[in-house]
Write an enzyme that holds these catalytic residues in place. Structure first.
Site, PDB file in Angstrom:
ATOM      1  N   ARG A   1      -5.505  69.593  29.342  1.00  3.67           N
ATOM      2  CA  ARG A   1      -6.134  70.901  29.218  1.00  3.67           C
ATOM      3  C   ARG A   1      -5.256  71.887  28.436  1.00  3.67           C
ATOM      4  NH1 ARG A   1      -9.582  71.220  32.952  1.00  3.67           N
ATOM      5  NH2 ARG A   1      -8.301  69.660  33.987  1.00  3.67           N
ATOM      6  N   THR A   2      -4.014  72.018  28.870  1.00  2.00           N
ATOM      7  CA  THR A   2      -3.107  72.978  28.239  1.00  2.00           C
ATOM      8  C   THR A   2      -2.804  72.570  26.800  1.00  2.00           C
ATOM      9  OG1 THR A   2      -2.127  73.431  30.399  1.00  2.00           O
ATOM     10  CG2 THR A   2      -0.859  74.113  28.486  1.00  2.00           C
TER      11      THR A   2
ATOM     12  N   HIS B   1       3.804  79.400  34.503  1.00  3.34           N
ATOM     13  CA  HIS B   1       2.838  78.923  33.506  1.00  3.34           C
ATOM     14  C   HIS B   1       2.264  80.184  32.882  1.00  3.34           C
ATOM     15  CE1 HIS B   1       0.099  76.526  31.360  1.00  3.34           C
ATOM     16  NE2 HIS B   1      -0.692  76.086  32.327  1.00  3.34           N
TER      17      HIS B   1
ATOM     18  N   LYS C   1      15.374  57.250  27.495  1.00  6.72           N
ATOM     19  CA  LYS C   1      16.596  56.552  27.075  1.00  6.72           C
ATOM     20  C   LYS C   1      17.831  57.335  27.506  1.00  6.72           C
ATOM     21  CE  LYS C   1      14.189  54.960  22.935  1.00  6.72           C
ATOM     22  NZ  LYS C   1      13.994  55.402  21.544  1.00  6.72           N
TER      23      LYS C   1
ATOM     24  N   ARG D   1       5.912  71.427  28.153  1.00  6.72           N
ATOM     25  CA  ARG D   1       5.571  71.300  29.564  1.00  6.72           C
ATOM     26  C   ARG D   1       6.509  70.249  30.145  1.00  6.72           C
ATOM     27  NH1 ARG D   1       0.774  72.447  32.316  1.00  6.72           N
ATOM     28  NH2 ARG D   1       0.620  71.475  34.350  1.00  6.72           N
TER      29      ARG D   1
END
Ligand SMILES: [Zn+2]
Lengths: 149, 309
Positions: B53-54, B131, B82, B103
């Protein structure tokens, strides 16, 4: 020299950290002592100001700035005396900085600083009680919840 | 504070004037699209955990302004697996991109990135912490629905938060931001999931009253905006308790018959059980347009931090 500090052996030169909560006195001693230091520790001493206190004396020297900020986190309301020739030449509260950088761990297990090699920073929100906010995860904590490194 | 190069990490970093400037810029871009504004600019989407969505909303915003996009959307596909440090991943990405949208599952990861990066970082969600673009789009939605009500004197806008108010970062950030405006706030939460006291006292310090209501029924009747959030099963120690609360925290079309006609229902999505399907057809349902408002808001932020507005 004030009579009550005579409960622990007097020193001619050095630093006395007084009014430490008894519970953290040994940790204060561990924090400020370095190899070769003469250290005198008193715990469960009677105090009008804090009830039940500890005292740590360290002979022959003053504390380093890095030690002082750790001390401010551990015992923010303690006092510190500088002794020269058995005389108290300075007596001050432990200076509490505006923020603590890279000396404590964040209690929030999901904070990024616990998963990356990165310096923590805690900004002081209030002095009494000492409350701090983690710059990264933005959570607020009492200073006593922080593990000092 | 100057906008070009500014990081967008936490709602706490934005003043009332900053917020109003973002909302106004978003409204201008929605009214007058600028398809070439960000031509020649490259946005990297660094999604260490997936959030379709974001990411789609940011990509739509960048595309509509004529910018280009690179990125990844799962930690499995990156060098983090890694053992590369987050700081190094950011240092690498800023060599390519003019703006980094990230994110990440850890609280505070976006702040760390902003300490490393010279290119602006936009936080698309850092763990349970912040957010901010969700908060800006929520505010934009409310401001669009009730023009001038947030800033003018007169009766305050009544806004109710319902659901998991303890762990829901969306409502905490929105509460912080709304404390700058002329609002009256109400909360409805299951026992144990109430709004934490320090959020309430911060709002009170700014003169905003927050009142607790016993059930959704009261809220529906007196509120102008009802902001629902999802209940997460993992927050309940007892599955039986969760099933019980889930049944109580549910809005359906019948309950909305007692609402004021202008009342609007918002939700950050995805919804699960808390809003019945039959609500979608009512005039109160506004959660899909709300999600759509993410695009102009993110356009505004991209244009501002890239110095093109
Ligand atoms: Zn933290």
């Amino acid at each position: 020299m004030p009579k009550r500090t005579m409960q622990v052996e007097a020193i001619d030169h050095g630093t006395v950290v007084d009014h430490i909560p008894s519970a953290v006195t040994l940790r204060v001693a561990e924090l400020i002592a370095e190899d070769g230091d003469q250290v005198f520790i008193g715990v469960n001493l009677k105090s009008k100001k804090v009830g039940n206190k500890g005292v740590v004396k360290i002979a022959s020297r003053e504390l380093r700035p890095a030690t002082l900020s750790r001390l401010a986190l551990l015992a923010p309301h303690a006092t510190m005396c500088i002794i020269r020739d058995y005389q108290v030449v300075a007596k001050d509260p432990i200076p509490v900085p505006d923020s603590f950088t890279d000396i404590a761990l964040c209690p929030n297990a999901n904070c990024v600083t616990n998963h990356e090699r990165w310096p923590t920073q805690f900004d002081v929100l209030s002095q009494r009680p000492l409350q701090v906010r983690c710059l990264h995860c933005e959570r607020d904590f009492p200073a006593s919840e922080l593990a000092i490194r | 504070m100057d906008w070009p190069g500014r990081h967008v990490i936490s709602i706490e970093d934005f003043s009332r004037d900053d917020i109003l400037h973002i909302l106004q810029t978003a409204a201008e871009l929605e009214a007058h699209p600028q398809p070439n504004l960000l031509a020649g600019c490259l946005m990297a989407t660094l999604f260490f955990e997936p959030s379709t969505r974001t990411r789609l909303s940011f990509e739509a915003a960048m595309s509509k302004l004529g910018g280009q996009i690179i990125g990844f959307s799962s930690a499995a596909s990156t060098s983090a697996k890694k053992g590369e440090s987050l700081a190094d991943t950011i240092r690498m990405a800023e060599q390519y991109a003019d703006v980094l949208v990230m994110r990440h599952p850890r609280d505070g990861s976006a702040r760390l990135a902003s300490q490393v990066s010279n290119s602006p970082i936009i936080n698309g969600g850092d763990g349970a912490n912040q957010h901010p673009t969700q908060t800006f789009l929520d505010l934009y939605t409310i401001a669009k629905l009730f023009p001038d009500r947030l800033t003018h004197d007169g009766p305050p806008l009544a806004i109710t938060f319902a659901g998991d108010l303890r762990y829901g970062r969306t409502v905490h950030s929105l509460l912080t931001a709304l404390s700058n405006f002329n609002v009256r706030l109400y909360t409805v939460a299951p026992r144990g999931l109430e709004m934490p006291a320090h959020h309430l006292s911060r709002a009170a310090e700014r003169g905003v009253i927050v009142e607790t209501l016993p059930t959704l029924h009261e809220a529906v009747q007196l509120t102008d905006v009802l902001y629902m959030t999802r209940l997460q099963e993992e927050r309940f120690p007892d599955p039986v308790e969760f099933e019980h609360v889930k049944a109580t925290y549910r809005i359906n079309a019948e309950m909305l018959e007692r609402a004021q006609s202008h009342m609007r229902l918002l939700h950050p999505l995805p919804r699960v059980n808390e809003i019945a399907q039959d609500v979608d057809a009512t005039a109160h349902a506004h959660y899909f347009p709300q999600a759509g408002n993410g695009v102009p808001v993110r356009q505004a932020l991209l244009g501002l931090v890239l110095g093109r507005l």
